[in-house]
Write an enzyme that holds these catalytic residues in place. Structure first.
Site, PDB file in Angstrom:
ATOM      1  CD1 TRP A 132      12.518  -0.257   7.456  1.00 59.60           C
ATOM      2  CD2 TRP A 132      14.456  -1.348   7.410  1.00 59.60           C
ATOM      3  NE1 TRP A 132      13.036  -0.138   6.187  1.00 59.60           N
ATOM      4  CE2 TRP A 132      14.230  -0.801   6.131  1.00 59.60           C
ATOM      5  CE3 TRP A 132      15.620  -2.088   7.626  1.00 59.60           C
ATOM      6  CZ2 TRP A 132      15.122  -0.958   5.070  1.00 59.60           C
ATOM      7  CZ3 TRP A 132      16.526  -2.238   6.558  1.00 59.60           C
ATOM      8  CH2 TRP A 132      16.265  -1.682   5.308  1.00 59.60           C
ATOM      9  N   GLY A 133      14.681   0.780  11.510  1.00 58.95           N
ATOM     10  CA  GLY A 133      15.454   2.015  11.649  1.00 58.95           C
ATOM     11  C   GLY A 133      16.854   1.743  12.161  1.00 58.95           C
ATOM     12  NE  ARG A 191      10.909   3.195  24.688  1.00 57.45           N
ATOM     13  CZ  ARG A 191      11.214   1.912  24.876  1.00 57.45           C
ATOM     14  NH1 ARG A 191      11.294   1.424  26.089  1.00 57.45           N
ATOM     15  NH2 ARG A 191      11.450   1.128  23.838  1.00 57.45           N
ATOM     16  N   GLY A 197      11.459  -3.020  -0.982  1.00 57.24           N
ATOM     17  CA  GLY A 197      12.014  -4.323  -1.322  1.00 57.24           C
ATOM     18  C   GLY A 197      11.938  -5.256  -0.127  1.00 57.24           C
ATOM     19  CE  LYS A 222       5.985  -5.259   2.821  1.00 57.21           C
ATOM     20  NZ  LYS A 222       6.639  -5.675   4.073  1.00 57.21           N
ATOM     21  CD  GLU A 249       3.097   0.196   9.464  1.00 52.86           C
ATOM     22  OE1 GLU A 249       1.958   0.626   9.242  1.00 52.86           O
ATOM     23  OE2 GLU A 249       4.034   0.917   9.823  1.00 52.86           O
TER      24      GLU A 249
END
Length: 331
Positions: free
Chosen positions: A12-13, A33, A136, A191, A281
Site C-alpha cells: 500500500w505504501g 532495507r 476506503g 472491516k 491486521e
C-alpha cells in the site's frame, strides 16, 4: 505539487507513492532495507510488495530517514499498525514543521485502544488538524494496476484534506473528502475483523446467504461502535464503511480474508501465520476492538467470536453456532 515522502515500502505504501508521483509530487519512499530502496531506485520495481508493477522513474527511494524526510510537506505513513508508536519515536524529530501527516493504516492499537491518528498526535506531538486519514477500498495491487477506484481523505482541516485530495487525484483514482475521522478509521479497522470471519465461512463451504448476512451484520456492529465513539452514522454507508468492508471480504487479494480461510480450515493461529507468511491486521486489532467495545458498552458478537477463534483456540464452527443461537431480536 511539492515534495512528499512515504514511510514504508509495503504494497500500500508503494502504491500510494506511485499515485503521488503520477499526480505530480516529487516522491521519496523510505524503506527499512537498503536492498528494497535500491531496487526501487535502480529497477523502478518493488517485486516483494507489488510484483510486475513498473514504478514511475521519478520515484526516489532510500533507507536514510533524514534524507527521505528532508523538506517534505506531505508525509504518508504506511507501516503495520502495532509498530506505529515505536516507529514514530524515531521519526517524529525529522518531520518538517507544519507538514501534513497522512495515515494509511487501518487498525486499533493494542493496550491503548487508540486509533492510528490518535497515536500519531500523541507520539509525534502534533496538532490533530495536521493528520489526514486515507481510507476506503484500497486493495493495493488493483490500484497499482490502475484499475478505477474511489477513496476517502478525512481530516479536521478542510484545506489539508483538499491538498491531499488534489495530490492523489488521477484518471483511475477518485478521492472524496470527509470530516469524519473517527468513522473512517473505525470502518477501516473493524472491516479487517469481519473479513477474517468471512474467510472462515469460505473455508467452511458456507454459501452466499451466510456471507451476505455476515457483511450486513458486520457493518451493523461496526456502525454501532463508531457512533458510540462519535462518528457520523452515514459514513458507514459510504466508501470507508460498506465500500471497504465489501472489498476486503470479497477479494482474494485481501490478507485478512485469506488469513481467515486458513483459520476456517482448522489451522491454529501459528499454523495460519506460517501458511500466510504474515499476520493480518485484524488478528491483533480484534483484541483492541473488543476492549474498545466493552469500554463503550457496545455489543459486537462477530468480533467477539473472531477473537475467540484467533486467540482462545475456538472452533469456527462453534463460533457460527454461537452467533446463530443468540437471542432473537429486532434488526
Amino acid at each position: 505539487m511539492g515534495r512528499a515522502t512515504v514511510l514504508g515500502s509495503g504494497a500500500w505504501g508503494t502504491a500510494f507513492a506511485k499515485m503521488l508521483a503520477e499526480a505530480g509530487s516529487d516522491v521519496t519512499i523510505w524503506a527499512r532495507r537498503e536492498t528494497v530502496a535500491a531496487e526501487i531506485r535502480e529497477r523502478h520495481m518493488n517485486e516483494g510488495a507489488l510484483p510486475s508493477i513498473k514504478l514511475p522513474k521519478e520515484i526516489n527511494a532510500t533507507s536514510d530517514l533524514a534524507a527521505a524526510l528532508d523538506g517534505s510537506s506531505l508525509i504518508a505513513i504506511a507501516v503495520p499498525s502495532q509498530t506505529l508508536r515505536g516507529n514514530l519515536a524515531e521519526w517524529a524529530g525529522h518531520f518538517a514543521p507544519g507538514s501534513t501527516l497522512i495515515s494509511l493504516m487501518k487498525g486499533i492499537e493494542l493496550g491503548t485502544t487508540k486509533r492510528m491518528s490518535q497515536v500519531i498526535v500523541e507520539t509525534a506531538k502534533v496538532d490533530a488538524d495536521r493528520v489526514v486519514v486515507v481510507s476506503g477500498p484500497n486493495l493495493a495491487p488493483e490500484i497499482a494496476a490502475e484499475q478505477p477506484a474511489a477513496t476517502v481523505v478525512a481530516g479536521t482541516d478542510a484545506d489539508r484534506c483538499r491538498a491531499v485530495q488534489q495530490a492523489i487525484a488521477l484518471p483511475y483514482i477518485r478521492p472524496y473528502t470527509s470530516e469524519d475521522v473517527i468513522g473512517c478509521e473505525m470502518g477501516g479497522a473493524v472491516k479487517n475483523v469481519i473479513a477474517l470471519a468471512y474467510g472462515m465461512t469460505i473455508a467452511m463451504g458456507l454459501g452466499d446467504n451466510t456471507r451476505a448476512s455476515l457483511i450486513t451484520r458486520g457493518l451493523a456492529e461496526t456502525a454501532r461502535l463508531g457512533v458510540a465513539l462519535g462518528a457520523d452514522p452515514l459514513t458507514f454507508a459510504g466508501l470507508a464503511g460498506l465500500g471497504d468492508l465489501v472489498a476486503t471480504c470479497s477479494s482474494p487479494l485481501s490478507r485478512n480474508r485469506t488469513f481467515g480461510e486458513q483459520l476456517g480450515m482448522g489451522k491454529t493461529l501459528e499454523e495460519a501465520q506460517t501458511a500466510a507468511r504474515q499476520t493480518a491486521e485484524g488478528v491483533k486489532s480484534c483484541l483492541a476492538i473488543r476492549d474498545l467495545a466493552r469500554t463503550a458498552g457496545v455489543e459486537m458478537p462477530i468480533t467477539e467470536q473472531v477473537e475467540r477463534v484467533c486467540h482462545e483456540g475456538g472452533d469456527p464452527r462453534v463460533a457460527v453456532r454461537m452467533l446463530m443461537g443468540r437471542e432473537i431480536k429486532p434488526e
